[in-house]
Design an enzyme around this catalytic site. Structure first.
Site, PDB file in Angstrom:
ATOM      1  N   TYR A   1      12.268  15.852  -5.636  1.00 13.29           N
ATOM      2  CA  TYR A   1      12.622  14.754  -6.416  1.00 13.29           C
ATOM      3  C   TYR A   1      14.431  14.720  -6.556  1.00 13.29           C
ATOM      4  CZ  TYR A   1      12.827  11.532 -10.440  1.00 13.29           C
ATOM      5  OH  TYR A   1      13.076  10.317 -11.339  1.00 13.29           O
TER       6      TYR A   1
ATOM      7  N   ASN B   1      12.730   0.112  -7.063  1.00  7.69           N
ATOM      8  CA  ASN B   1      12.289   1.003  -8.180  1.00  7.69           C
ATOM      9  C   ASN B   1      11.085   1.780  -8.049  1.00  7.69           C
ATOM     10  OD1 ASN B   1      11.599   1.122 -11.352  1.00  7.69           O
ATOM     11  ND2 ASN B   1       9.837   0.329 -10.299  1.00  7.69           N
TER      12      ASN B   1
ATOM     13  N   LYS C   1      16.728  11.929  -4.884  1.00  9.93           N
ATOM     14  CA  LYS C   1      17.677  10.943  -5.664  1.00  9.93           C
ATOM     15  C   LYS C   1      19.179  10.941  -5.360  1.00  9.93           C
ATOM     16  CE  LYS C   1      14.304   9.073  -8.104  1.00  9.93           C
ATOM     17  NZ  LYS C   1      14.078   7.650  -7.733  1.00  9.93           N
TER      18      LYS C   1
ATOM     19  N   ASP D   1       0.966  -1.281   0.080  1.00  9.41           N
ATOM     20  CA  ASP D   1      -0.091  -0.146  -0.278  1.00  9.41           C
ATOM     21  C   ASP D   1       1.024   1.126  -0.121  1.00  9.41           C
ATOM     22  OD1 ASP D   1      -2.219   1.488  -0.010  1.00  9.41           O
ATOM     23  OD2 ASP D   1      -2.220   1.865   2.097  1.00  9.41           O
TER      24      ASP D   1
HETATM   25  C1  BGC Z   1      12.599  11.533 -14.844  1.00  7.76           C
HETATM   26  C2  BGC Z   1      11.956  11.958 -16.141  1.00  7.76           C
HETATM   27  C3  BGC Z   1      12.744  12.451 -17.114  1.00  7.76           C
HETATM   28  C4  BGC Z   1      14.311  11.957 -16.916  1.00  7.76           C
HETATM   29  C5  BGC Z   1      15.121  12.875 -17.522  1.00  7.76           C
HETATM   30  C6  BGC Z   1      13.967  10.968 -14.909  1.00  7.76           C
HETATM   31  O1  BGC Z   1      14.502  11.011 -13.579  1.00  7.76           O
HETATM   32  O2  BGC Z   1      11.527  10.549 -14.171  1.00  7.76           O
HETATM   33  O3  BGC Z   1      10.511  12.225 -16.063  1.00  7.76           O
HETATM   34  O4  BGC Z   1      12.424  12.561 -18.415  1.00  7.76           O
HETATM   35  O5  BGC Z   1      14.473  12.187 -15.412  1.00  7.76           O
HETATM   36  O6  BGC Z   1      14.884  14.217 -17.490  1.00  7.76           O
END
Ligand code: BGC
Length: 262
Positions: free
Chosen positions: A160, A94, A164, A66
């Site tokens: 994001y 992933n 990462k 979930d």
């Molecule tokens: C993103 C994509 C993007 C790619 C290159 C990835 O981490 O999820 O949306 O196209 O990076 O910019």
């Protein structure tokens, strides 16, 4: 002949019902691994991926997870893994999200937090469970799905990119911790690949042209190109590779604007 051989290995892929996760499930199955995928909402899609996996003559499992950012949900998943797989050799972290696009000053705090919880805490919760099991058997591979955006800043996606980049250092630190137990930990940094996460861009001709221009190889990647790379990294052919992020990006990290001038 050298081939990627994962016969007898048991793999778990989070977010395996679509995109890179589904492609990875196929690649690992093609190489002979039994594959469990997790999904959140799309049970039909998960079943379809399981059918593809089985078509390679290996076992397939689809577990509903979930909320990967809830430790209790991850603990419950690993209880299922213990019961049904009875071991774990490969974990592919992933599942992830890029969150809503918003400049930092305009961003919603709860949405920002959610991206970090899914993209960083999720892999952390899964990795700690996996390491406990892999340590007991003295072997295992963990692949964390990062992005070229662990290196390339991306306006509007500060949660994001931060998650990462953090996942990258988490991978390295964990690799250092567990190498002596026979466990390898890697991150993979896909570039622009045709999956649902960026479909709004590559399905639009202008968006696609812009994206292609950012890639020295001149084309967006196919999900299988990531799945195959992960299968290689999980195999014994990659037995001396650990603690590094492997870009699979058609050269996106090569500063393509510097092809001319400068
Ligand atoms: C993103 C994509 C993007 C790619 C290159 C990835 O981490 O999820 O949306 O196209 O990076 O910019």
């Amino acid at each position: 002949m050298i081939a990627i051989e994962l016969q007898g290995r048991k793999a778990l892929i989070t977010g395996g019902d679509s995109g890179l996760g589904a492609a990875t499930a196929k690649s690992l199955a093609q190489a002979g691994a039994d594959v469990a995928i997790t999904y959140r909402y799309e049970s039909k899609a998960a079943e379809q991926v399981a059918t593809v996996v089985q078509s390679f003559g290996v076992k397939a499992y689809a577990f509903r997870l979930d909320n990967i950012s809830q430790k209790e949900d991850v603990d419950a998943l690993f209880r299922q893994v213990d019961q049904e797989l009875g071991g774990l050799d490969i974990l592919v972290n992933n599942a992830g999200t890029d969150g809503p696009r918003a400049l930092c000053a305009d961003s919603d705090v709860a949405a920002w937090r959610q991206v970090v919880e899914i993209d960083l805490f999720g892999p952390y919760y899964c990795a700690r469970e996996a390491v406990a099991r892999m340590g007991r058997q003295g072997r295992g591979v963990i692949v964390n799905t990062s992005s070229v955006h662990e290196f390339i800043p991306w306006a509007g996606y500060s949660a994001y990119t931060s998650a990462k980049a953090a996942l990258s250092m988490f991978s390295k630190t964990l690799a250092q911790e567990v190498a002596a137990q026979g466990i390898r930990v890697l991150a993979i940094a896909p570039g622009a690949v045709k999956t649902p996460i960026n479909a709004n861009v590559w399905q639009d001709p202008k968006g696609l042209a812009d994206l292609d221009g950012k890639i020295p190889m001149g084309r967006v990647g196919e999900p299988d190109e990531i799945g195959h790379a992960i299968a290689f990294l999980c195999s014994d052919l990659a037995s001396y590779i650990t603690g590094i992020t492997v870009p699979v990006d058609g050269g996106m990290l090569l500063y393509p604007d510097f092809r001319q001038g400068g």
